[in-house]
Each structure stands twice: as C-alpha cells, then as structure tokens.
Design a protein around this motif. Structure first.
Motif, mmCIF file in Angstrom:
data_model
loop_
_atom_site.group_PDB
_atom_site.id
_atom_site.type_symbol
_atom_site.label_atom_id
_atom_site.label_comp_id
_atom_site.label_asym_id
_atom_site.label_seq_id
_atom_site.Cartn_x
_atom_site.Cartn_y
_atom_site.Cartn_z
ATOM 1 N N ASN A 149 56.396 157.959 52.225
ATOM 2 C CA ASN A 149 55.968 157.425 53.709
ATOM 3 C C ASN A 149 57.063 157.337 54.579
ATOM 4 O O ASN A 149 56.893 157.462 56.120
ATOM 5 N N ALA A 150 58.206 156.698 53.940
ATOM 6 C CA ALA A 150 59.567 156.525 54.839
ATOM 7 C C ALA A 150 60.186 157.930 55.026
ATOM 8 O O ALA A 150 61.301 157.907 55.989
ATOM 9 N N GLY A 151 59.799 159.070 54.469
ATOM 10 C CA GLY A 151 60.409 160.324 54.764
ATOM 11 C C GLY A 151 61.417 160.712 53.905
ATOM 12 O O GLY A 151 62.212 161.696 54.247
ATOM 13 N N LEU A 152 61.924 159.882 52.805
ATOM 14 C CA LEU A 152 62.976 160.024 51.943
ATOM 15 C C LEU A 152 62.819 161.415 51.081
ATOM 16 O O LEU A 152 63.815 161.918 50.473
ATOM 17 N N ILE A 153 61.472 161.341 50.854
ATOM 18 C CA ILE A 153 61.223 162.650 50.063
ATOM 19 C C ILE A 153 59.961 163.244 50.647
ATOM 20 O O ILE A 153 59.089 162.771 51.505
ATOM 21 N N ASN A 154 59.830 164.533 49.953
ATOM 22 C CA ASN A 154 58.626 165.166 50.564
ATOM 23 C C ASN A 154 57.542 165.153 49.531
ATOM 24 O O ASN A 154 57.738 164.740 48.538
ATOM 25 N N GLU A 155 56.295 165.964 49.943
ATOM 26 C CA GLU A 155 55.224 165.989 48.708
ATOM 27 C C GLU A 155 55.718 166.240 47.545
ATOM 28 O O GLU A 155 55.194 165.904 46.496
ATOM 29 N N GLN A 156 56.420 167.591 47.501
ATOM 30 C CA GLN A 156 56.689 168.066 46.118
ATOM 31 C C GLN A 156 57.667 167.394 45.508
ATOM 32 O O GLN A 156 57.417 166.990 44.213
ATOM 33 N N GLN A 157 58.495 166.565 46.020
ATOM 34 C CA GLN A 157 59.324 165.716 45.384
ATOM 35 C C GLN A 157 58.601 164.581 44.885
ATOM 36 O O GLN A 157 59.012 164.018 43.603
ATOM 37 N N ALA A 158 57.719 164.029 45.648
ATOM 38 C CA ALA A 158 56.840 162.884 45.163
ATOM 39 C C ALA A 158 56.032 163.113 44.149
ATOM 40 O O ALA A 158 55.870 162.507 42.947
ATOM 41 N N LYS A 159 55.523 164.347 43.962
ATOM 42 C CA LYS A 159 54.663 164.936 42.863
ATOM 43 C C LYS A 159 55.544 165.167 41.609
ATOM 44 O O LYS A 159 54.993 164.667 40.257
ATOM 45 N N GLU A 160 56.823 165.633 41.544
ATOM 46 C CA GLU A 160 57.680 165.734 40.431
ATOM 47 C C GLU A 160 58.067 164.401 40.057
ATOM 48 O O GLU A 160 58.040 164.163 38.889
ATOM 49 N N ARG A 161 58.395 163.199 40.954
ATOM 50 C CA ARG A 161 58.698 162.218 40.419
ATOM 51 C C ARG A 161 57.133 161.409 39.719
ATOM 52 O O ARG A 161 57.762 160.908 38.815
ATOM 53 N N ARG A 162 56.029 161.465 40.306
ATOM 54 C CA ARG A 162 55.061 161.018 39.694
ATOM 55 C C ARG A 162 54.757 161.624 38.298
ATOM 56 O O ARG A 162 54.533 160.963 37.318
ATOM 57 N N GLN A 163 54.957 162.935 38.041
ATOM 58 C CA GLN A 163 54.954 163.945 36.751
ATOM 59 C C GLN A 163 55.965 163.150 35.785
ATOM 60 O O GLN A 163 55.529 162.979 34.348
ATOM 61 N N LYS A 164 57.143 162.975 36.390
ATOM 62 C CA LYS A 164 58.224 162.234 35.539
ATOM 63 C C LYS A 164 57.623 160.882 35.096
ATOM 64 O O LYS A 164 58.053 160.603 33.743
ATOM 65 N N ILE A 165 57.075 160.083 35.783
ATOM 66 C CA ILE A 165 57.016 158.728 35.361
ATOM 67 C C ILE A 165 55.527 158.968 34.441
ATOM 68 O O ILE A 165 55.827 158.385 33.227
#
Length: 676
Positions: free
Chosen positions: A151-167
């Motif tokens: 939401n703050a623009g520090l990451i994009n949708e793809q990066q957010a998806k990758e981080r969720r998958q890592k969690i």
C-alpha cells in the motif's frame, strides 16, 4: 525419466531390499559407508545455507535417511545374530572403540548414545516445535506487513505475491520439521533398543547355538554391537545436528561459517581480554608454557583482525562519500526529484497512531480494502496511496493530494468519537462542534463516555479511522476520472483483450486511439458511472466509433448502453424513481443554443436564460433535499450533456439522466419541473 529422479527411486528400493533380504557383509560395508557419506553431505549443506527454505527438502530427506538407517540396523542385526559377523566396517569401528577392553568400549558407546538422545535429538525436536508454533503465530503480522509495504508503494504486486508465497512455504517447512524431528527421536530410541537386543540375544545365540564361552561371546558381540551402533549413531548424530542448524538459523545474509567467523570475531579487542585471562592462569599450577602459548595466539589473532577492520572502515567511508557525491551529480537523482505520486495522504505527528501497527493503527489495511472496493465498484485499478507524515501540518490535521494537488483536508481527534447529528438538535449532546469531512454533515467530537448516550439518542457514532477512511473513499470516487490516464487505460484494454480480442481489435487503434477511449471512460467516471462493464462500452464504441470520435457523444452513447447499470445505481432495487423533469420550452431553449464546431459542440446560452434555469433548478433541488432524497433531473438525450455542463458549476452533486438511460419498466414520478 532423468538419472537424478531414478537414483532416488533406486534408493527407496534398496531400503526395501535391506528390510527383507539378507545382504552379504561386503554389500553391508558399502551401504554403511554410503550412509556416513550422505550424512556428511547433509550437515555441510545445512552449514552453507543462508536461510531454511534453501534446504526445504530436509523434512522429507530426514524420513528417507531415518528409514535407511533402520534398514541397515535390521540387516546388520540379522548378520550379527546369524553369523557373528557384520562386515569389515562394523568390526573395525568396534575394535577401535573397545581398544582391548569391552567394558570401557561399551561405556563410551553408551555416553555417545546419551549425547545423541538427550542433547542433540531432544534439542532439535524442541526447537522445531517452538519454531513451527512461532512461525504460525507470526503469519498474520507478516501478511499485514506485506499489505502495508504494498500500500505504501515499497513493493509491487508481484513482489507482494512472492513474499506471501515465501511466508506460506516457511509455515509449511517448520510444520514439516516439527513432524520430521519425531522421526529422528524415534530413530535414537530404536538404536538403543537394537543395541540391547544385539547384546542379550547375541550372548544367548553365541553360548547356546555357536558353542562359545561367556568371555568369548561377550567380547565378540559387544565388539560387533558397539561397531554397529557407531556406524548407525554417528550418521544419526550428524543428521540431528544438521536439523538443529537449520531450525535455529536466524535472519542472516550468509552461511553458518561466515556468520560464526564474522560475528564471533567482530570485536578483536575482546580477544586481548581473553588472552590476558588465559595468561593469568599460568600463575596457577596449570602449565605456564601452555597458557602463555594460547594467550599469545589469542592476542596475536586480535592484532591481525583489528588491522583489516580499520583499513576496511577507511575504505568504506571514502567509498560512501564518493557514491554520495556521484549520486548528487547524477542525472537520475535529479529525475527522481520530479517524480510525483498519483495519490498522497499526509498527516500531522499526532495522527501517527493511525498508521502505526505497533500502536493498533489499521489505516494501511483499510486503504488496501478501499482500493479493492473501488476496483469492484468502478472497474479501475486505483494507484497505490503514498502515506507519509508532514511536520508542516498541524498535529491533528491531514490532507489528501491527487497528482500533487490538494483535494481534501480535515482534522481528527484520536481520543474522541465523531457523532453525526443527522438533522437532530445538536445542542443536547456535549462535544466539540465540527463538520463531517466526507459529506459535510454537522457533527460533534464526543468522548468515549458519551458514546452510548449519543447512540441511544439516534446519533451516528464512528471512530476516527472510519472517519478518515470514509473521507478518502469519497474523495477518490469523486476524482476517479483524474486517476485514469492513457497508461491505465492501456492496461484495462490489454486485460479486456484476453477475453474479447476481436472486440478490442475492432475499436482500437482504428477508429479510436487509446487517448479517445481514455476520454470516454473518464467522462463516465466523472459522473460516477462505473466502467467495469468494459465489453458493453466497447460494443458501443465499435458501433458508433466509425461515425464520430467526439468523446462527449461517445460517452452519451455508452451511458445509454449502460441503462440497466445506471437504473440500478440510482434505484437500489426500488421500482419507483422520483425525479425533477425539465419543461419542453427549457429543453428547446437549450437545444437552440448548442453551437457546433469542428472541435465539438458546446452550449452558448445567454445570461438571462441561464439565470432563469439555474434559479428554477435551485428551487426544485432544495425541495427534494428537504425530503432527504438525491436530486435527479430527467431530460431528453439530446440536451443531457449540455444541461449537465451548465449545472456542474452550480450544482455538481445533482445527477442528470436522460430517458434512454432508464429501464422502460421503471415507474418514474415527478418531484418538480424545471421551467423559466
């Protein structure tokens, strides 16, 4: 099938064979050495991983290796009890450990078993269990952190998806490790039981069946049992240690070796203290030559380590200064300064708890939900909202900017609640007079103690986060057309083309450009008409785009094609709609004053007629507003957009519809007539 995949399948088949078929001593020796080799590889890999997920196969590997060791135990036990032999490797290990004294050798082996079971295996099991629990407990917080960064623009949708998958993978990994550690523990227990079986039944078989004396039998079977236990427990000890290394790895940027040497030796001066303490031991009965030698090694190591640190610090400082200088001079640095965020939310320092999750702030999560809600409601992707504090604002103030321009502002009192009067007498409630920022309703800031009384008296009471999130939602709705540029339009077209390629090809790039389509969509959004139903809009553009490329006319055609949507939007399922109609002479007057040019049509109404129409509309709108209804003016399709253009300057909140934008079966009731 690849050779690597085939080798794993053969490995499983070998385990099955060991459990069923007796193997020659030579084959057993090969398999025992292979077991030790694999265990060494596992612990070396564990030491060289920087994070647990790099060795995510470890839980499954633990199961296979445990089963492999148990298979070896079965095979060696069969050989020990059947032939009093288990191959050269087992005999060599047993002879080396016993060293001519069976009792001492057995005690040493028991100590090794205790270390394996009580220290390594027990610790790894506990760490795996705690790691799994804490990883699962931390998942919601990590998910919220990802949403906040997105939401703050520090990451994009793809990066957010990758981080969720890592969690998710981390949670699965630690859960699997918790279960796999039970196999390691069971393997240690099985090893102890097998040792007792080999000794007890070995003595019985050796003395009764093979005719050995007691001394010969005890020596033979303890030697073979200790050797068998060692070749089994040493790999088990290595695997347990590897398990402990993996599950105890904290956040780091390197492997275990680099972390240990880098962190343990990061303070060279402490080696001086350690060396001095060892040197003082030389004044005790401890050998002074030995203590002095060790102290000299420690102090010398400190001197050698401290020198590169100073040089590295100087080099790093010079390099950072050079990089900073180059960054100031670089063109990219200047370009970054002129970039502008589509949406910015700024607030005073007193409102920091709104966005600080450690203080219970959930504004970032609310904004994520706002973006999703507006995407569903309007059919466009709202850009990321940049959230930052601004010390130039008063402590309780906030402001919302769209493309660098302030479009809204307000003030909040975090320790109060906002009570909206809804037209009631506001003097009967104690509070601080204010105005609800989203809809401009009279309201009061009240304390939590007065909240229940206000609700009982019919007031609508909301907390500060809800106030500001509602304000943000309404402002973004109002300015949605400003957020839809050509780039965003191109993304919508590309998304539509995945399902309707022929329809898109018929509309763009000929006869309409992306800019033409963007203007049509922006026109719809300006009047709060959702563009989510893009197929219907493009069907209309395909039908009328070849006749005109005027976005105003194309927008009118699109509105008529969306009649079902517009009807539902303003009736909310009610079969009746109350509207303000327009007299025929007013419609004729407007139609007569439409000027047509090569750049489009516009309304050129004389001031006298204009004032008469505005005055009449004002009277009718005030009458409808008193009845708490949304003022809707209904007119013919030919003058709708011109009447809307005229009223926008005076009554931007008034809805103007045409007859063609309503469903035929709708019951329309007149609440007044606009005339001159």
């Amino acid at each position: 099938m690849r050779a690597k995949d085939l080798s794993v399948l053969l490995f499983v088949l070998v385990i099955i064979v060991m459990l069923i078929i007796p193997l020659p001593d030579f084959i057993l020796s090969i398999l025992i050495l292979a077991n030790i080799s694999i265990s060494l590889v596992v612990i070396l890999v564990a030491m060289n991983t920087s994070e647990p997920l790099e060795f995510s196969i470890l839980p499954s590997l633990l199961l296979l290796l445990t089963l492999f060791r148990l298979g070896l135990n079965v095979s060696t036990t069969r050989s020990i009890l059947g032939t009093a032999s288990a191959g050269n490797v087992v005999e060599t290990f047993g002879t080396f450990v016993i060293g001519g004294n069976a009792l001492v050798g057995f005690v040493v082996f028991v100590i090794l078993i205790i270390i394996q079971f009580l220290v390594i295996t027990k610790g790894s099991e506990r760490v795996s269990e705690v790691g799994a629990r804490f990883t699962l407990d931390a998942m919601p917080g990590k998910q919220m952190s990802i949403d906040a960064d997105l939401n703050a623009g520090l990451i994009n949708e793809q990066q957010a998806k990758e981080r969720r998958q890592k969690i998710e993978r981390e949670a699965d990994f630690y859960g699997a490790m918790d279960g796999a550690s039970k196999f390691v523990k069971g393997d240690a227990i099985a090893g102890i039981i097998i040792v007792m079986i080999n000794i007890i039944f070995g003595l019985i078989i050796g003395m009764l069946q093979l005719g050995m004396g007691f001394d010969e039998a005890i020596t033979t079977y303890i030697q073979l049992t200790v050797g068998d236990g060692l070749v089994s427990q040493i790999p088990a000890l290595l695997i347990s240690t590897a398990t402990g290394i993996i599950v105890t790895r904290a956040a780091s940027e390197g492997n275990l070796s680099s972390d240990v040497t880098g962190q343990l030796l990061q303070y060279p001066k402490l080696l001086y203290l350690a060396g001095g303490a060892i040197f003082l031991f030389g004044f005790t009965p401890i050998d002074p030559i030995l203590t002095t030698t060790i102290a000299a090694i420690l102090i010398g190591g400190g001197i050698m380590l401290e020198r590169p640190v100073k040089e590295e610090f100087v080099d790093q400082t010079a390099e950072e200064e050079e990089q900073a200088s180059e960054q100031i001079k670089s063109q990219e640095n200047v370009v970054d300064l002129i970039s502008m965020d589509p949406i910015e939310f700024e607030f005073g320092y007193a409102l920091i708890p709104l966005v600080d999750q450690n203080q219970g702030g959930d504004l970032m999560d609310r904004i994520v939900m706002i973006r999703r809600q507006l995407a569903i409601e309007f059919g466009i992707v709202i850009p990321v909202v940049r959230i930052r504090d601004n010390i130039q604002l008063t402590p309780n103030a906030y402001q919302l900017k769209i493309k660098g321009n302030e479009v809204a502002k307000g003030e909040l009192m975090l320790d109060h609640f906002l009570a909206m009067t809804g037209g009631l007498d506001s003097d009967d409630l104690d509070g601080i007079e204010t105005t609800e920022p989203a809809f401009g309703l009279p309201a009061k800031w009240i304390t939590e103690d007065d909240k229940d009384d206000a609700e009982l008296n019919g007031y609508t009471v909301v907390d500060p986060p809800s106030v500001v999130s509602t304000h943000i939602t309404e402002i973004i709705k109002k300015h949605a057309h400003l957020l839809l540029g050509r780039q965003e339009t191109k993304q919508l077209i590309d998304h539509l083309k995945e399902s309707y390629p022929i329809l898109v090809d018929e509309v763009t790039p000929d006869p309409l450009t992306i800019g033409d389509i963007q203007k049509v969509l922006a026109k719809l959004l300006r009047e709060q008409v959702s563009v989510r139903n893009l197929p219907v809009i493009f069907e209309t553009l395909a039908d009328f785009g070849k006749m005109t490329n005027d976005p105003e006319l194309l927008g009118e055609y699109a509105r008529q094609a969306l009649s079902s949507q517009i009807t539902k939007q303003y009736t909310n399922g009610n079969p009746t709609l109350r509207v303000i109609t327009v007299a025929g002479q007013v419609e004729q007057t407007i139609a007569d004053h439409v000027q047509q040019t090569e750049h489009g049509n516009y309304l050129a109404l004389d001031p006298d007629n204009q004032q008469k129409i505005i005055h009449s509309v004002k009277e009718r709108v005030e009458q409808v507003s008193l009845q708490e209804e949304v003022p809707i003016i209904l007119c013919s399709p030919t003058i709708r957009m011109y009447l809307k253009q005229l009223l926008d300057r005076f009554f931007p909140h008034v809805v103007v519809l045409s007859y063609n934008e309503l469903e035929p079966n709708l019951d329309v009731q007149s609440a007044g007539v606009v005339n001159t």
